[in-house]
Design a protein around this motif. Structure first.
Motif, PDB file in Angstrom:
ATOM      1  N   MET A   1      34.903  52.052  40.480  1.00 49.93           N
ATOM      2  CA  MET A   1      33.759  51.830  39.606  1.00 49.93           C
ATOM      3  C   MET A   1      33.963  50.446  38.983  1.00 49.93           C
ATOM      4  SD  MET A   1      32.528  54.916  39.949  1.00 49.93           S
ATOM      5  CE  MET A   1      33.256  56.447  40.613  1.00 49.93           C
ATOM      6  N   HIS A   2      33.346  49.458  39.566  1.00 51.42           N
ATOM      7  CA  HIS A   2      33.585  48.071  39.176  1.00 51.42           C
ATOM      8  C   HIS A   2      33.204  47.850  37.704  1.00 51.42           C
ATOM      9  CE1 HIS A   2      33.392  43.593  40.184  1.00 51.42           C
ATOM     10  NE2 HIS A   2      32.850  43.673  38.979  1.00 51.42           N
ATOM     11  N   GLY A   3      34.145  47.332  36.924  1.00 55.58           N
ATOM     12  CA  GLY A   3      33.843  46.979  35.531  1.00 55.58           C
ATOM     13  C   GLY A   3      33.973  48.126  34.543  1.00 55.58           C
TER      14      GLY A   3
ATOM     15  N   MET B   1      36.982  35.667  40.055  1.00 61.11           N
ATOM     16  CA  MET B   1      38.153  36.511  39.805  1.00 61.11           C
ATOM     17  C   MET B   1      37.731  37.729  38.979  1.00 61.11           C
ATOM     18  SD  MET B   1      40.363  34.790  41.491  1.00 61.11           S
ATOM     19  CE  MET B   1      41.809  35.781  41.131  1.00 61.11           C
ATOM     20  N   HIS B   2      38.133  38.884  39.449  1.00 62.04           N
ATOM     21  CA  HIS B   2      37.743  40.141  38.799  1.00 62.04           C
ATOM     22  C   HIS B   2      38.996  40.877  38.355  1.00 62.04           C
ATOM     23  CE1 HIS B   2      36.054  44.012  37.982  1.00 62.04           C
ATOM     24  NE2 HIS B   2      36.524  44.576  39.077  1.00 62.04           N
ATOM     25  N   LEU B   3      38.986  41.328  37.093  1.00 67.85           N
ATOM     26  CA  LEU B   3      40.121  42.076  36.551  1.00 67.85           C
ATOM     27  C   LEU B   3      39.700  43.521  36.313  1.00 67.85           C
ATOM     28  CD1 LEU B   3      42.964  42.281  35.203  1.00 67.85           C
ATOM     29  CD2 LEU B   3      41.896  41.462  33.085  1.00 67.85           C
TER      30      LEU B   3
ATOM     31  N   TRP C   1      46.523  47.624  37.227  1.00 73.32           N
ATOM     32  CA  TRP C   1      45.184  47.026  37.290  1.00 73.32           C
ATOM     33  C   TRP C   1      45.186  45.822  38.205  1.00 73.32           C
ATOM     34  CZ3 TRP C   1      42.341  50.614  35.415  1.00 73.32           C
ATOM     35  CH2 TRP C   1      42.713  51.328  34.271  1.00 73.32           C
ATOM     36  N   LEU C   2      44.338  45.899  39.187  1.00 70.80           N
ATOM     37  CA  LEU C   2      44.219  44.814  40.133  1.00 70.80           C
ATOM     38  C   LEU C   2      43.455  43.649  39.519  1.00 70.80           C
ATOM     39  CD1 LEU C   2      44.962  44.632  43.178  1.00 70.80           C
ATOM     40  CD2 LEU C   2      42.598  45.285  43.682  1.00 70.80           C
ATOM     41  N   MET C   3      43.878  42.449  39.835  1.00 68.66           N
ATOM     42  CA  MET C   3      43.046  41.271  39.582  1.00 68.66           C
ATOM     43  C   MET C   3      42.943  40.534  40.904  1.00 68.66           C
ATOM     44  SD  MET C   3      43.324  38.114  36.929  1.00 68.66           S
ATOM     45  CE  MET C   3      44.469  37.167  37.898  1.00 68.66           C
TER      46      MET C   3
ATOM     47  N   CYS D   1      40.257  38.008  43.784  1.00 64.17           N
ATOM     48  CA  CYS D   1      39.023  37.294  44.083  1.00 64.17           C
ATOM     49  C   CYS D   1      38.033  38.282  44.674  1.00 64.17           C
ATOM     50  CB  CYS D   1      39.289  36.162  45.069  1.00 64.17           C
ATOM     51  SG  CYS D   1      37.769  35.289  45.522  1.00 64.17           S
ATOM     52  N   HIS D   2      36.768  38.222  44.246  1.00 63.61           N
ATOM     53  CA  HIS D   2      35.779  39.175  44.754  1.00 63.61           C
ATOM     54  C   HIS D   2      35.048  38.674  45.995  1.00 63.61           C
ATOM     55  CE1 HIS D   2      33.686  42.937  44.582  1.00 63.61           C
ATOM     56  NE2 HIS D   2      34.297  43.255  43.474  1.00 63.61           N
ATOM     57  N   ILE D   3      35.475  37.551  46.559  1.00 59.25           N
ATOM     58  CA  ILE D   3      35.010  37.214  47.911  1.00 59.25           C
ATOM     59  C   ILE D   3      35.815  38.122  48.838  1.00 59.25           C
ATOM     60  CG2 ILE D   3      35.005  35.422  49.695  1.00 59.25           C
ATOM     61  CD1 ILE D   3      34.527  33.385  47.404  1.00 59.25           C
TER      62      ILE D   3
END
Ligand code: C2O
Ligand code: CU
Length: 594
Positions: free
Chosen positions: A136-138, A480-482, A536-538, A540-542
């Motif tokens: 569940m992104h975010g 970048m997504h945390l 928790w993964l961080m 790149c969302h590419i």
């Protein structure tokens, strides 16, 4: 408390994603309730106003002024969803291909809830030859890392035939999405929107619901991986808006080019104000969104409401969301809604101009719009941060742990790998990080394999400043997504960050969100508070870059992490069935795994 939710209107106008909403039981999750039990603050509440077209700021006894990190409505409502991951042939743009999808459609069903609700999502894996998970992104997942859905970090992939039940509390509200976090799967269609209704920072009459925007290949993305991983990402043939678009078959001899695709259309009524929830679900692309002839206000970035600002176009990086509000105040006509795929931030092809929808003032019109737009220069970085002002102000604490890191790549044996501090991420699907942690009984001296890229951040309530420098000279931006946090963006720019300026950065209400762009050949300074135990993964969302190893895992609050793993049985059972399925060598992992 039951919230007065005046969204009857909404149900009538939501796009055709079929809400799969069997049984909305009212059972409570004592486990989730307990873990989210936070004392409420002293903010003065507005008593029971009604959220309506003229007062979107209000939300029953709550409002847009409440700090949702500490204040969460206790609705006592549980929403339950059933998702089945499957591979089927679909033709979203009129070109038939193998896809992976939830419940037969791309996007899958929208998961919707009210702020404060509990959500249960049962995911059954009916894919033939793949494990899967959903993330569940975010969603902050406070004390809830075990449901974060990252294979190799928080669980084993769900084996074919097996089911995994996710539970979370909707402590935030706004627009986001769920997607498989298993390798490149979401790029083949395993995704859908999440809408959590709550107050808003601007008024509107009608909620048009989510708009998922993506690039789209005519082959399975998984089958393109062998090509992508040598460092030259393939060029997508098309793009989709809410899972649909047209494609011109005149150059195609292929019998699978059916020519049956349609564009996404919105019918508006003159002088009515609309909310639209934009989600960039692309594999590679930055998107500039606009509606010809209309300007709009931006009211939220990711799951954070902002002080509205006006613009006539907006750049959305992969994984990011923006909620916008626009008024149908132009001459009654047909207008192109454009998702202009930014060249220079990735591969480019003529199809980029074809990611369009239509805004119609006259529902019975079938004409294509004739509107035009200016040329935009590609922007491979975020909206101007001075515009992104969170509505509820928060202040960053001074630095306790500072990481200064370097993004780079290696190229060996024709394989491109992104690295952070010289190490490229490869998770172990069979030995997820929290499983290793649990089995070692939380021993702090666990030694992690190098390519797990585990960064331990044990100290509760300390502030982490994470500085990321792009040393790769590839001049791409990286969204970048945390996981597990909204982070604060303290600075970003081109060139090298001058660390002597660290103490003079603005700490008062900087932009706060779950995804932000590290500019190509530049730097990004992020800050977050150590307050959510988990792995928790961080990353790149590419999607290509994540598969090529551009990610790390924070292992946070290790002294209390074990206490939050009260769903360990399900994880253990899941890993058993995964091992039974995979160990004979059936599912081989040839990328980072996320
Ligand atoms: Cu959208 Cu790691 O996820
Ligand atoms: Cu990247």
């Amino acid at each position: 408390m039951k919230l007065p939710v005046a969204l009857v209107l909404l149900a009538a106008v939501l796009p055709s994603t079929t809400a799969f909403h069997l049984g909305s039981g009212h059972q409570r999750f004592d486990d989730i309730e307990r873990r989210n039990d936070k004392s409420s603050t002293s903010l003065s509440k507005r008593t029971s106003c009604e959220n309506s077209a003229s007062d979107r700021a209000c939300w029953g006894d709550y409002s847009i002024n409440d700090d949702w990190y500490t204040t969460i409505p206790d609705t006592g409502v549980t929403r339950e969803y059933w998702l089945v991951a499957q591979n089927t042939t679909l033709a979203p743009d009129g070109y038939e291909r193998y896809t992976m999808n939830f419940n037969g459609s791309i996007p899958g069903p929208t998961i919707s809830a009210d702020w404060g609700d509990n959500v249960i999502v049962h995911v059954t894996n009916n894919l033939q030859n793949n494990g899967t998970t959903i993330h569940m992104h975010g969603i902050r997942q406070q004390n809830n890392t075990q449901y974060d859905g990252v294979p190799g970090a928080t669980q084993c992939p769900i084996a074919p035939g097996a089911t995994f039940t996710y539970k979370f509390r909707a402590t935030q509200y706004g627009t986001t999405w769920y997607h498989s976090h298993d390798s490149l799967q979401y790029s083949d269609g395993l995704l859908g929107a999440i809408i959590i209704d709550g107050p808003a920072s601007a008024n509107y009459d009608v909620d048009l619901g989510p708009m998922l925007i993506s690039d789209w290949f005519h082959e399975s993305v998984a089958s393109l991986w062998d090509y992508a991983r040598i460092g030259i990402p393939p060029v997508a043939e098309n793009g989709l808006i809410n899972g649909t678009n047209t494609f011109d078959c005149s150059d195609s001899e292929s019998s699978v080019c059916l020519g049956t695709g349609v564009r996404n259309e919105i019918v508006v009524e003159k002088n009515t104000t609309y909310r639209l929830r934009l989600i960039n679900t692309a594999i590679e692309g930055y998107i500039r969104f606009k509606i010809d002839g209309h300007s709009f206000s931006v009211i939220a970035m990711d799951l954070v409401p902002i002080v509205p600002y006006d613009t006539d176009s907006i750049v959305i990086a992969n994984g990011e969301r923006y909620d916008i509000v626009f008024t149908a105040n132009a001459t009654a006509d047909n207008y192109w809604l454009r998702a202009i795929y930014n060249s220079d931030c990735g591969t480019y092809n003529a199809y980029n101009a074809n990611i369009k929808g239509i805004v119609r003032y006259n529902a019975s019109s079938t004409d294509d719009p004739t509107t035009t737009t200016q040329n935009y220069t590609a922007q491979c970085y975020d909206e101007d941060y001075s515009n992104l002002v969170p509505y509820v102000s928060q202040t960053v604490g001074s630095v306790a742990t500072e990481f200064s890191t370097e993004l780079n790549y290696t190229y060996n044996n024709d394989i491109w790998r992104w690295t952070i501090n010289s190490s490229s991420l490869i998770v172990n699907w069979s030995e997820p990080t929290i499983v290793q942690f649990y089995e070692a009984d939380g021993a702090a001296d666990l030694s992690w394999s190098t390519d797990a890229n585990v960064w331990e951040i044990p100290n509760t309530n300390e502030w982490v400043y994470f500085i990321l420098h792009d040393e790769s000279t590839s001049d791409l931006g990286h969204p970048m997504h945390l996981h597990g946090h909204d982070f604060f963006i303290l600075d970003s720019g081109s060139g090298t960050f001058d660390e002597s300026t660290l103490s003079s950065l603005n700490l008062i209400n900087p932009p706060r969100r779950d995804t932000a762009v590290l500019p190509g050949d530049g730097y990004l300074v992020m800050a977050f508070n150590i307050n959510n135990p988990g792995a928790w993964l961080m990353h790149c969302h590419i999607a290509w870059h994540a598969s090529e190893g551009m990610g790390i895992q924070f292992l946070e609050q290790t002294d209390v992490l074990l206490d939050t793993l009260d769903n360990y049985d399900q994880i253990e059972t899941g890993c058993k069935s995964w091992d039974e399925y995979a160990l004979p060598g059936i599912a081989t992992q040839d990328d980072a795994g996320v």
